[in-house]
Write a protein that holds these residues in place. Structure first.
Motif, PDB file in Angstrom:
ATOM      1  N   MET A 109      26.264 -23.134 -10.496  1.00  0.00           N
ATOM      2  CA  MET A 109      26.243 -22.997  -9.397  1.00  0.00           C
ATOM      3  C   MET A 109      27.013 -23.813  -8.999  1.00  0.00           C
ATOM      4  O   MET A 109      28.800 -23.715  -8.017  1.00  0.00           O
ATOM      5  CB  MET A 109      25.074 -22.345  -8.408  1.00  0.00           C
ATOM      6  CG  MET A 109      25.119 -22.425  -7.352  1.00  0.00           C
ATOM      7  SD  MET A 109      26.172 -20.458  -7.659  1.00  0.00           S
ATOM      8  CE  MET A 109      24.273 -19.345  -7.390  1.00  0.00           C
ATOM      9  N   GLY A 111      28.745 -26.134 -10.250  1.00  0.00           N
ATOM     10  CA  GLY A 111      30.195 -26.582 -10.673  1.00  0.00           C
ATOM     11  C   GLY A 111      31.271 -25.184  -9.676  1.00  0.00           C
ATOM     12  O   GLY A 111      32.221 -25.820 -10.232  1.00  0.00           O
ATOM     13  N   ALA A 112      30.713 -24.420 -10.034  1.00  0.00           N
ATOM     14  CA  ALA A 112      32.156 -23.759  -9.052  1.00  0.00           C
ATOM     15  C   ALA A 112      32.403 -24.045  -7.807  1.00  0.00           C
ATOM     16  O   ALA A 112      33.655 -23.910  -7.906  1.00  0.00           O
ATOM     17  CB  ALA A 112      30.718 -22.131  -9.133  1.00  0.00           C
ATOM     18  N   GLU A 113      31.227 -24.443  -7.194  1.00  0.00           N
ATOM     19  CA  GLU A 113      31.402 -24.802  -5.920  1.00  0.00           C
ATOM     20  C   GLU A 113      32.477 -26.519  -5.875  1.00  0.00           C
ATOM     21  O   GLU A 113      31.898 -26.991  -4.795  1.00  0.00           O
ATOM     22  CB  GLU A 113      30.312 -24.725  -5.348  1.00  0.00           C
ATOM     23  CG  GLU A 113      29.939 -23.262  -4.937  1.00  0.00           C
ATOM     24  CD  GLU A 113      28.856 -23.179  -4.124  1.00  0.00           C
ATOM     25  OE1 GLU A 113      27.423 -23.518  -4.323  1.00  0.00           O
ATOM     26  OE2 GLU A 113      28.449 -22.290  -3.600  1.00  0.00           O
ATOM     27  N   LEU A 114      33.051 -26.965  -6.514  1.00  0.00           N
ATOM     28  CA  LEU A 114      32.986 -28.295  -7.261  1.00  0.00           C
ATOM     29  C   LEU A 114      33.486 -28.515  -5.595  1.00  0.00           C
ATOM     30  O   LEU A 114      33.583 -29.515  -5.044  1.00  0.00           O
ATOM     31  CB  LEU A 114      33.543 -28.426  -8.365  1.00  0.00           C
ATOM     32  CG  LEU A 114      34.002 -30.386  -8.729  1.00  0.00           C
ATOM     33  CD1 LEU A 114      31.995 -30.871  -9.383  1.00  0.00           C
ATOM     34  CD2 LEU A 114      34.849 -30.105  -9.451  1.00  0.00           C
ATOM     35  N   ALA A 115      35.046 -27.359  -5.258  1.00  0.00           N
ATOM     36  CA  ALA A 115      35.367 -27.891  -4.748  1.00  0.00           C
ATOM     37  C   ALA A 115      34.696 -28.080  -3.492  1.00  0.00           C
ATOM     38  O   ALA A 115      35.925 -28.758  -2.133  1.00  0.00           O
ATOM     39  CB  ALA A 115      36.486 -26.778  -3.875  1.00  0.00           C
ATOM     40  N   SER A 116      33.738 -27.708  -2.650  1.00  0.00           N
ATOM     41  CA  SER A 116      33.076 -28.145  -1.915  1.00  0.00           C
ATOM     42  C   SER A 116      32.621 -29.535  -1.943  1.00  0.00           C
ATOM     43  O   SER A 116      31.645 -29.273  -0.746  1.00  0.00           O
ATOM     44  CB  SER A 116      32.520 -26.653  -0.966  1.00  0.00           C
ATOM     45  OG  SER A 116      33.663 -25.515  -1.726  1.00  0.00           O
ATOM     46  N   LEU A 171      25.575 -16.989 -16.061  1.00  0.00           N
ATOM     47  CA  LEU A 171      26.294 -16.378 -15.332  1.00  0.00           C
ATOM     48  C   LEU A 171      26.549 -15.476 -15.566  1.00  0.00           C
ATOM     49  O   LEU A 171      26.712 -14.100 -14.581  1.00  0.00           O
ATOM     50  CB  LEU A 171      27.946 -17.225 -14.899  1.00  0.00           C
ATOM     51  CG  LEU A 171      27.545 -18.773 -13.853  1.00  0.00           C
ATOM     52  CD1 LEU A 171      29.355 -19.200 -14.125  1.00  0.00           C
ATOM     53  CD2 LEU A 171      26.676 -18.797 -13.009  1.00  0.00           C
TER      54      LEU A 171
ATOM     55  N   THR B  23      40.087 -21.352  -6.908  1.00  0.00           N
ATOM     56  CA  THR B  23      39.207 -22.826  -6.113  1.00  0.00           C
ATOM     57  C   THR B  23      38.670 -23.336  -5.744  1.00  0.00           C
ATOM     58  O   THR B  23      37.103 -24.191  -5.422  1.00  0.00           O
ATOM     59  CB  THR B  23      40.933 -24.213  -5.696  1.00  0.00           C
ATOM     60  OG1 THR B  23      40.961 -22.828  -4.011  1.00  0.00           O
ATOM     61  CG2 THR B  23      41.623 -23.940  -6.609  1.00  0.00           C
ATOM     62  N   ARG B  24      37.773 -22.697  -4.234  1.00  0.00           N
ATOM     63  CA  ARG B  24      36.729 -22.561  -3.464  1.00  0.00           C
ATOM     64  C   ARG B  24      36.072 -21.525  -3.589  1.00  0.00           C
ATOM     65  O   ARG B  24      34.598 -21.403  -3.027  1.00  0.00           O
ATOM     66  CB  ARG B  24      37.374 -23.234  -2.032  1.00  0.00           C
ATOM     67  CG  ARG B  24      38.535 -24.149  -1.980  1.00  0.00           C
ATOM     68  CD  ARG B  24      38.640 -23.684   0.023  1.00  0.00           C
ATOM     69  NE  ARG B  24      37.789 -24.280   0.337  1.00  0.00           N
ATOM     70  CZ  ARG B  24      37.085 -25.536   0.540  1.00  0.00           C
ATOM     71  NH1 ARG B  24      37.408 -26.898  -0.089  1.00  0.00           N
ATOM     72  NH2 ARG B  24      35.666 -25.535   1.806  1.00  0.00           N
ATOM     73  N   GLN B 102      42.343 -27.543 -10.811  1.00  0.00           N
ATOM     74  CA  GLN B 102      41.012 -27.144  -9.850  1.00  0.00           C
ATOM     75  C   GLN B 102      41.138 -25.516  -9.819  1.00  0.00           C
ATOM     76  O   GLN B 102      40.323 -24.903  -9.036  1.00  0.00           O
ATOM     77  CB  GLN B 102      42.373 -27.438  -8.418  1.00  0.00           C
ATOM     78  CG  GLN B 102      42.765 -28.975  -8.433  1.00  0.00           C
ATOM     79  CD  GLN B 102      41.059 -29.716  -8.705  1.00  0.00           C
ATOM     80  OE1 GLN B 102      39.627 -29.586  -8.084  1.00  0.00           O
ATOM     81  NE2 GLN B 102      41.166 -30.699 -10.094  1.00  0.00           N
ATOM     82  N   MET B 109      33.796 -17.622 -10.652  1.00  0.00           N
ATOM     83  CA  MET B 109      33.294 -17.953  -9.662  1.00  0.00           C
ATOM     84  C   MET B 109      32.644 -16.980  -8.963  1.00  0.00           C
ATOM     85  O   MET B 109      32.220 -17.502  -8.507  1.00  0.00           O
ATOM     86  CB  MET B 109      34.926 -18.049  -8.685  1.00  0.00           C
ATOM     87  CG  MET B 109      34.912 -18.260  -7.379  1.00  0.00           C
ATOM     88  SD  MET B 109      33.684 -20.470  -7.433  1.00  0.00           S
ATOM     89  CE  MET B 109      36.170 -21.594  -7.675  1.00  0.00           C
ATOM     90  N   GLY B 111      31.465 -14.735 -10.162  1.00  0.00           N
ATOM     91  CA  GLY B 111      29.575 -14.537 -10.854  1.00  0.00           C
ATOM     92  C   GLY B 111      28.903 -15.485 -10.160  1.00  0.00           C
ATOM     93  O   GLY B 111      27.252 -14.976  -9.774  1.00  0.00           O
ATOM     94  N   ALA B 112      29.293 -16.435 -10.235  1.00  0.00           N
ATOM     95  CA  ALA B 112      28.205 -17.786  -9.549  1.00  0.00           C
ATOM     96  C   ALA B 112      28.083 -17.767  -7.861  1.00  0.00           C
ATOM     97  O   ALA B 112      26.808 -17.450  -7.666  1.00  0.00           O
ATOM     98  CB  ALA B 112      29.594 -18.733  -9.376  1.00  0.00           C
ATOM     99  N   LEU B 171      34.669 -23.757 -15.643  1.00  0.00           N
ATOM    100  CA  LEU B 171      33.741 -24.721 -14.526  1.00  0.00           C
ATOM    101  C   LEU B 171      33.451 -26.071 -15.270  1.00  0.00           C
ATOM    102  O   LEU B 171      33.447 -27.183 -14.593  1.00  0.00           O
ATOM    103  CB  LEU B 171      32.388 -23.431 -14.718  1.00  0.00           C
ATOM    104  CG  LEU B 171      32.342 -22.704 -14.434  1.00  0.00           C
ATOM    105  CD1 LEU B 171      30.808 -22.344 -13.409  1.00  0.00           C
ATOM    106  CD2 LEU B 171      33.274 -22.848 -12.709  1.00  0.00           C
ATOM    107  N   ARG B 174      36.605 -27.761 -15.341  1.00  0.00           N
ATOM    108  CA  ARG B 174      37.049 -28.468 -13.717  1.00  0.00           C
ATOM    109  C   ARG B 174      36.194 -29.500 -13.525  1.00  0.00           C
ATOM    110  O   ARG B 174      37.240 -30.746 -12.726  1.00  0.00           O
ATOM    111  CB  ARG B 174      36.884 -27.582 -13.439  1.00  0.00           C
ATOM    112  CG  ARG B 174      37.947 -28.057 -11.833  1.00  0.00           C
ATOM    113  CD  ARG B 174      37.896 -26.258 -10.648  1.00  0.00           C
ATOM    114  NE  ARG B 174      36.070 -25.973 -10.643  1.00  0.00           N
ATOM    115  CZ  ARG B 174      36.075 -25.584  -9.858  1.00  0.00           C
ATOM    116  NH1 ARG B 174      37.180 -25.442  -8.485  1.00  0.00           N
ATOM    117  NH2 ARG B 174      34.917 -24.499  -9.160  1.00  0.00           N
ATOM    118  N   ALA B 175      35.614 -30.009 -13.699  1.00  0.00           N
ATOM    119  CA  ALA B 175      34.491 -30.627 -13.687  1.00  0.00           C
ATOM    120  C   ALA B 175      34.501 -32.220 -14.176  1.00  0.00           C
ATOM    121  O   ALA B 175      34.834 -33.172 -13.378  1.00  0.00           O
ATOM    122  CB  ALA B 175      32.804 -30.493 -13.116  1.00  0.00           C
TER     123      ALA B 175
END
Lengths: 195, 195
Positions: A109, A111-116, A171, B23-24, B102, B109, B111-112, B171, B174-175
């Motif tokens: 979860m 990981g999906a919101e990484l940008a925040s 997911l 991205t967000r 990103q 996304m 899905g999360a 996912l 990206r991290a």
DNA sequence: CATGTTATATCTACTAGTAGGTAGATGTCA
DNA sequence: TGACATCTACCTACTAGTAGATATAACATG
């Protein structure tokens, strides 16, 4: 009992926050949501966790320690590698089951919101991924050496693959198919590493 | 030219919203974010897409049509199955590359954030998952029949597995590790289906 | 061809509600 | 008394969404 009470409250907040994070994500929850669950005023949460970032970081930190502790226990056992793998997968399976099919792995979860997320949380997340891949590598390599697992390629890469698949499958299973689909996917995965 | 102008704006809004969503995430963006990007007033976005849910639904709908169109083109070609598979994976690879590492798949996304979505969006998401698994099944089954792919188990299950892995790998990549790690994972995946 | 009408699209200005976070009073226990 | 914990009450910023004025361009009619 100020100290003991406070500690219990702190745990209750962490528990509620974690459950909410696993179902709705960091951007989908607020202090008010937690307040409603724990039956404590919003401001009191700020007393224990001054900012949302700090709270998320604390939840993640606890989650990592717990999860990796369980994994280490599995590794330390004298089960054969295929059983270890099954038990490892069982950790994810349990999350899906316990949350009535609405919870996913906290780290998937986030990981999906990484940008925040902010720096300490992101770093923790990366470490969690690496630590899991590392432990899977260990199980896989050992299993292959003893002839109980069979696959091509580096154990390290396959370890990352197993982990990625589990995060992805959680997911997808939540959106469609549930635990049943998750199990079909993990059975196939086990088959592909010769377990 | 009221009509033509409107269409362009609508597309610009969809483009901006999609990029931000990838991205967000849905809970990480607002009409103001889109307004800043498109250089149109917030209220004007509401004119084209009355609610946020409708906007997300529209973005998702367009995304699904585009993506599945690309997949169908791959399937329709006379490439051998392993090449088709590589090209399919290339669609995800491209998303990761274009978004400067990103962006992830829109459907991964969303899905999360499933718990924050509403009925038509959730249904679309489920359909997207199924349609992808179905197309992968087709490629896999055909490849195996012609002896160009080799794997145990049902093609349908392996198709879902491939799709889950790709979503999960995006996912994770990206991290930590970026495109390079994504490619290592997908190479391993191809190896495991005998490509 | 000029003019009024209508639909489309954009704007400014606003609302009510929620977000994260703070100040300071109150209670409670060692 | 003093540290810990919780509370009420508040702040500012932002959220999605609405109301209503305004611009524009296609179109119909005299």
């Amino acid at each position: 009992m100020a100290v003991a009470m406070g500690t219990d409250t702190k745990t209750a907040i962490l528990d509620a926050a974690q459950a909410l994070l696993q179902t709705r994500g960091a951007n989908g929850i607020s202090y008010q949501h937690i307040s409603d669950t724990v039956k404590i005023r919003k401001a009191s949460i700020h007393y224990h966790f001054p900012t949302k970032h700090k709270l998320i970081e604390a939840v993640l930190r606890r989650y990592c320690v717990n999860f990796l502790g369980l994994v280490d226990a599995i590794i330390a056992s004298d089960d054969p590698a295929p059983v270890k793998l099954r038990k490892y997968i069982g950790l994810f399976d349990r999350t899906l089951r316990n949350g009535a099919g609405q919870k996913v792995c906290l780290c998937g979860m986030l990981g999906a919101e990484l940008a925040s997320l902010r720096s300490p949380t992101v770093t923790l997340l990366q470490r969690f991924y690496r630590e899991n891949a590392l432990r899977l590598e260990k199980i896989l390599e050992e299993g292959r050496k003893r002839g109980m697992l069979r696959f091509d390629g580096e154990a390290k890469t396959v370890g990352m693959l197993v982990f990625s698949l589990l995060e992805g499958a959680m997911l997808l299973a939540r959106a469609d198919g549930g635990v049943k689909r998750f199990r079909r996917l993990t059975s196939q995965l086990l088959r592909m590493v010769g377990a």
